[in-house]
Design a protein around this motif. Structure first.
Motif, short mmCIF file in Angstrom:
data_model
loop_
_atom_site.label_atom_id
_atom_site.label_comp_id
_atom_site.label_asym_id
_atom_site.label_seq_id
_atom_site.Cartn_x
_atom_site.Cartn_y
_atom_site.Cartn_z
N PRO A 71 0.84 -1.21 0.00
CA PRO A 71 0.00 0.00 0.00
C PRO A 71 0.88 1.26 0.00
CG PRO A 71 -0.64 -1.54 1.74
CD PRO A 71 0.69 -1.98 1.24
N THR A 72 0.53 2.20 -0.85
CA THR A 72 1.34 3.41 -1.04
C THR A 72 0.42 4.63 -1.04
OG1 THR A 72 2.85 2.10 -2.41
CG2 THR A 72 3.07 4.50 -2.51
N ILE A 73 0.83 5.67 -0.34
CA ILE A 73 0.01 6.89 -0.25
C ILE A 73 0.67 8.01 -1.04
CG2 ILE A 73 -0.95 8.63 1.28
CD1 ILE A 73 -1.02 6.58 3.49
N VAL A 74 -0.11 8.58 -1.96
CA VAL A 74 0.32 9.79 -2.66
C VAL A 74 -0.24 10.99 -1.89
CG1 VAL A 74 0.31 11.07 -4.82
CG2 VAL A 74 0.27 8.56 -4.86
N VAL A 75 0.64 11.83 -1.38
CA VAL A 75 0.25 12.98 -0.57
C VAL A 75 0.39 14.25 -1.40
CG1 VAL A 75 0.63 14.25 1.58
CG2 VAL A 75 1.10 11.78 1.48
N HIS A 76 -0.71 14.98 -1.56
CA HIS A 76 -0.70 16.30 -2.20
C HIS A 76 -0.85 17.35 -1.10
CE1 HIS A 76 -1.84 13.84 -5.72
NE2 HIS A 76 -1.30 14.81 -6.45
N GLU A 77 0.05 18.32 -1.09
CA GLU A 77 -0.01 19.37 -0.07
C GLU A 77 0.14 20.72 -0.75
OE1 GLU A 77 1.97 20.29 4.29
OE2 GLU A 77 3.21 19.37 2.73
N ALA A 78 -0.81 21.61 -0.48
CA ALA A 78 -0.75 22.95 -1.07
C ALA A 78 0.48 23.68 -0.58
CB ALA A 78 -2.01 23.74 -0.71
N GLN A 79 1.22 24.29 -1.49
CA GLN A 79 2.44 24.99 -1.10
C GLN A 79 2.12 26.29 -0.36
OE1 GLN A 79 4.58 25.38 -4.79
NE2 GLN A 79 5.19 23.22 -4.83
N SER A 80 0.92 26.79 -0.54
CA SER A 80 0.47 27.95 0.23
C SER A 80 -1.05 27.93 0.28
CB SER A 80 0.97 29.26 -0.40
OG SER A 80 0.45 29.40 -1.71
N GLY A 81 -1.59 28.18 1.46
CA GLY A 81 -3.05 28.23 1.61
C GLY A 81 -3.69 26.86 1.44
N ARG A 82 -4.92 26.88 0.91
CA ARG A 82 -5.71 25.66 0.73
C ARG A 82 -5.65 25.18 -0.71
NH1 ARG A 82 -10.42 25.63 4.36
NH2 ARG A 82 -11.73 25.15 2.55
N LEU A 83 -5.96 23.88 -0.88
CA LEU A 83 -6.08 23.36 -2.24
C LEU A 83 -7.31 24.00 -2.90
CD1 LEU A 83 -5.43 19.53 -1.66
CD2 LEU A 83 -3.90 21.13 -2.84
N THR A 84 -7.14 24.55 -4.10
CA THR A 84 -8.27 25.14 -4.80
C THR A 84 -9.15 24.03 -5.38
OG1 THR A 84 -7.12 25.23 -6.92
CG2 THR A 84 -6.82 27.11 -5.42
#
Length: 700
Positions: A71-84
């Protein structure tokens, strides 16, 4: 008998036969040694003892999951503020492309946004077969390429991310570590002998020993079930090169002595082998048996390490008493250039630095050994700073790998680790009661299930803290207490965090069981070698004191210099086995010479002669061995850095202080009493000298 064997190995004709045989062995071994990394098994499950609860749970989990799934998790993190909304829609649109990647098994789950909308996670499961961890670096790179997008950081976490980073950390292990180790040894040999050519022979012999050992281990791993992992291969490299160079230094020192006494170099080698081989054999046997004691460990990775290292040392011993002597007699005295030991020339060790040290210790021997022992005992107090309860995920490496950064992002944004949940299997009739019992456990997410298959119920729950942390271990203990209390459920708790907890438990047991056995084995070998009781007891005591001091000083260094707050649970056992098995080498090198000289000179005078003759070679050997273990620190693993530091420090204490000062002072203070109950403790030195003279007259 030793002399006859030595003569046959290094005769005018036989030396060439020995050389040709080893050239053939080395030539055939190289290709198979290079494939050793291909038979490594670095899976977490291979470390677990069969009796562990997580291992027994795994047997039942095969109904619900493929053991090769990663099992592998792809993590997306906004570089500033919230994800649009646009960014989130782009992340969601990547699912189909992720599902088409090589090795992906089942559905891609997600993306799931965090409550603060600053991050999202997507679960992708890979399956490349039993050795799938080796393919994870490439798979992780593909995930990054698909998931990459402007304004968003992408990290690969979970079990797959950890596997990818682990494979990357071990990459090049068979070459990078070897070249670094050989480079350090070459520099030290140049410094020791100040000869531009002599260093070549020990290095050639060590490389032949390493390739031969690795080839043999490769065949045993592929066809006989021997477990090899990155840890054991890394330690094998430094141990073979370090121990091999030690044996070479001892033989070279004795050969150089004999070249001053014998005009014919073949005769000199016969006497050198006759005198040095028993000490080298006893040393190698101690290391081999000490390593084999690791086979008694519950932890599979520790138990498998024993045979791997024992094979390495045994092959090294064989190479150093056959190939190296053959090379030396083939090349002759010029190999020592520019300081060739001419026949009849003065032996410099008789008036060198260690001879002066011995003369300084002699008048105040008791005060010296008491003061030295007290200082080492004070150093042992640092043990109270050692916390060997395990390394968390972010503490595993000396640099921040992407999986660690990804896990930190998951924790920061309130995600549970869905890739490594706690997995509880139980009898189907009590599965719902087991799920209910898990609901109130702190640190555990909402239980899912039960899923029923083949009369077994499975309940899973994400763990909200780092799976390798003590907080997670506390959660696992609470889960086990809760589900074990369900009547007739026969519940078993498995998963990554439970497995790591079982590894810690097994390591604690191994420390209590293996350490006394190693001490007993070392004691028996010393007793047989020295044919005494008092001397072995004293020598084992000095080794234990040296181990405690090295570990105490290392713990302080880890805490205040390296900023390592914790250590692996197996760390104390590994350091103990290496320091005792290798540290006793220097006891053997010194005390066999003391016993040899004591027959004619008495123990006190013989101790001074032995120190002057062996002090230099023991110090050089210690520097070489310490340096080879320091090279472990080039790997980005905290465990390797800690192991290399502690062993190197312990070896230096052994050679510089324990062997040369503490043991010599004890010998000088106790005199012939150290040989009790051997006849040496009851025969006056004058009588021995007269008997030796009568023996030499009768020979003439």
């Amino acid at each position: 008998m030793h002399r006859r064997i030595a003569g046959r190995l290094t005769g005018p004709v036989s030396k060439w036969v020995v050389l040709v045989l080893w050239v053939l062995v080395a030539g055939g071994s190289h290709a198979f040694a290079a494939q050793l990394t291909e038979v490594q098994n670095n899976d977490l499950v291979t470390r677990l003892p069969a009796s562990a609860e997580s291992t027994r749970a795994l047997d039942k989990l095969t109904h619900f999951q493929d053991p090769d799934a990663i099992p592998t998790i792809v993590v997306h993190e906004a570089q500033s503020g919230r994800l649009t909304n646009e960014q989130y829609e782009t992340i969601a649109s990547q699912k189909d492309e992720l599902a088409e990647l090589d090795g992906v098994q089942g559905d891609v789950v997600g993306p799931s946004p965090s409550e603060d909308r600053q991050a999202a996670q997507t679960l992708v499961t890979f399956n490349f077969g039993p050795d799938g961890w080796k393919d994870m670096p490439a798979a992780a790179e593909q995930l990054r390429q698909v998931a990459a997008m402007e304004g968003v950081s992408v990290h690969i976490a979970g079990a797959g991310g950890s596997a990818a980073d682990s494979a990357k950390a071990y990459s090049g292990l068979d070459t990078t570590l070897l070249f670094a180790t050989l480079g350090v040894v070459v520099l030290l040999l140049l410094f020791t002998y100040r000869s531009p050519v002599l260093w070549i022979l020990p290095i050639i012999s060590a490389v032949v020993a390493l390739y031969s050992a690795e080839a043999l281990i490769y065949f045993l791993a592929r066809y006989a079930g021997l477990t090899v992992n990155g840890q054991s291969q890394g330690i094998l490299t430094v141990l073979v090169v370090g121990a091999g160079t030690d044996y070479a230094l001892l033989l070279l020192a004795r050969y150089r002595e004999e070249l001053r006494r014998h005009e014919n170099r073949h005769d000199a080698m016969v006497f050198a082998l006759h005198r040095a081989t028993p000490a080298i054999l006893a040393s190698a046997a101690t290391v081999v048996l000490g390593m084999l004691c690791l086979s008694l460990a519950d932890l599979n990775s520790t138990a498998a390490l024993g045979p791997v290292l024992a094979i390495g040392v045994a092959v090294t011993f064989l190479v150093m008493i056959t190939l190296l002597p053959a090379l030396l007699v083939i090349l002759g005295r010029w190999i020592f250039w520019p300081k060739r030991p001419a026949f009849g020339s003065h032996e410099p060790t008789s008036s060198g630095f260690w001879a002066r040290v011995g003369r300084t210790i002699a008048p105040r021997a008791r005060m010296v050994w008491i003061g030295t022992a007290a200082a080492l005992a004070v150093a042992c107090l640092g043990l109270f700073q050692l916390d060997a309860t395990g390394l968390s995920s972010e503490e595993q490496y000396t640099q921040k790998f992407d999986s660690v950064v990804g896990q930190e992002a998951l924790d920061e944004h309130g995600f549970s680790n869905n890739s490594t949940p706690v997995m509880v299997v139980s009898d189907v009739g009590q599965a719902f009661e087991v799920a209910a019992a898990m609901e109130d456990v702190e640190g555990l997410g909402e239980p899912t299930g039960p899923v029923i298959h083949g009369g077994v119920g499975l309940v899973t729950a994400p763990i909200t803290t780092d799976v390798a942390s003590q907080a997670s271990f506390s959660t696992v203990r609470e889960v086990r207490d809760a589900v074990h209390a369900v009547p007739d459920a026969h519940a078993l708790v498995g998963g990554t965090a439970p497995s790591l907890l079982d590894i810690e438990t097994a390591s604690a047991r191994d420390n209590l069981v293996v350490i006394p056995i190693v001490l007993l084995v070392v004691m028996l070998i010393l007793t047989l070698l020295l044919r005494a009781v008092v001397a072995p007891l004293l020598l084992v005591g000095t080794v234990v004191l040296s181990f405690g001091a090295a570990l105490g000083i290392s713990a302080l260094l880890f805490q205040y210099a390296f900023a390592f707050d914790h250590a692996d649970p197996a760390f104390p056992l590994f350091v103990f086995v290496f320091l005792v098995a290798l540290g006793i080498d220097y006891n053997i090198f010194l005390m066999t010479r003391v016993r040899e000289e004591a027959r004619e000179l008495g123990t006190r005078r013989g101790s001074l002669v032995a120190l002057s003759a062996t002090g230099g070679v023991i110090t050089s050997a210690g520097l070489v061995l310490a340096a080879t273990f320091v090279v472990l620190g080039t790997l980005p693993h905290v465990f390797f850095v800690q192991l290399g530091t502690a062993v190197a420090l312990g070896v230096l204490l052994d050679t510089m202080i324990v062997r040369s000062v503490l043991v010599t002072a004890l010998n000088l203070d106790l005199g012939d009493r150290i040989w009790w109950p051997n006849q040496l403790d009851r025969t006056a030195p004058s009588a021995r000298t007269q008997r030796s003279r009568r023996r030499s007259v009768s020979v003439r």
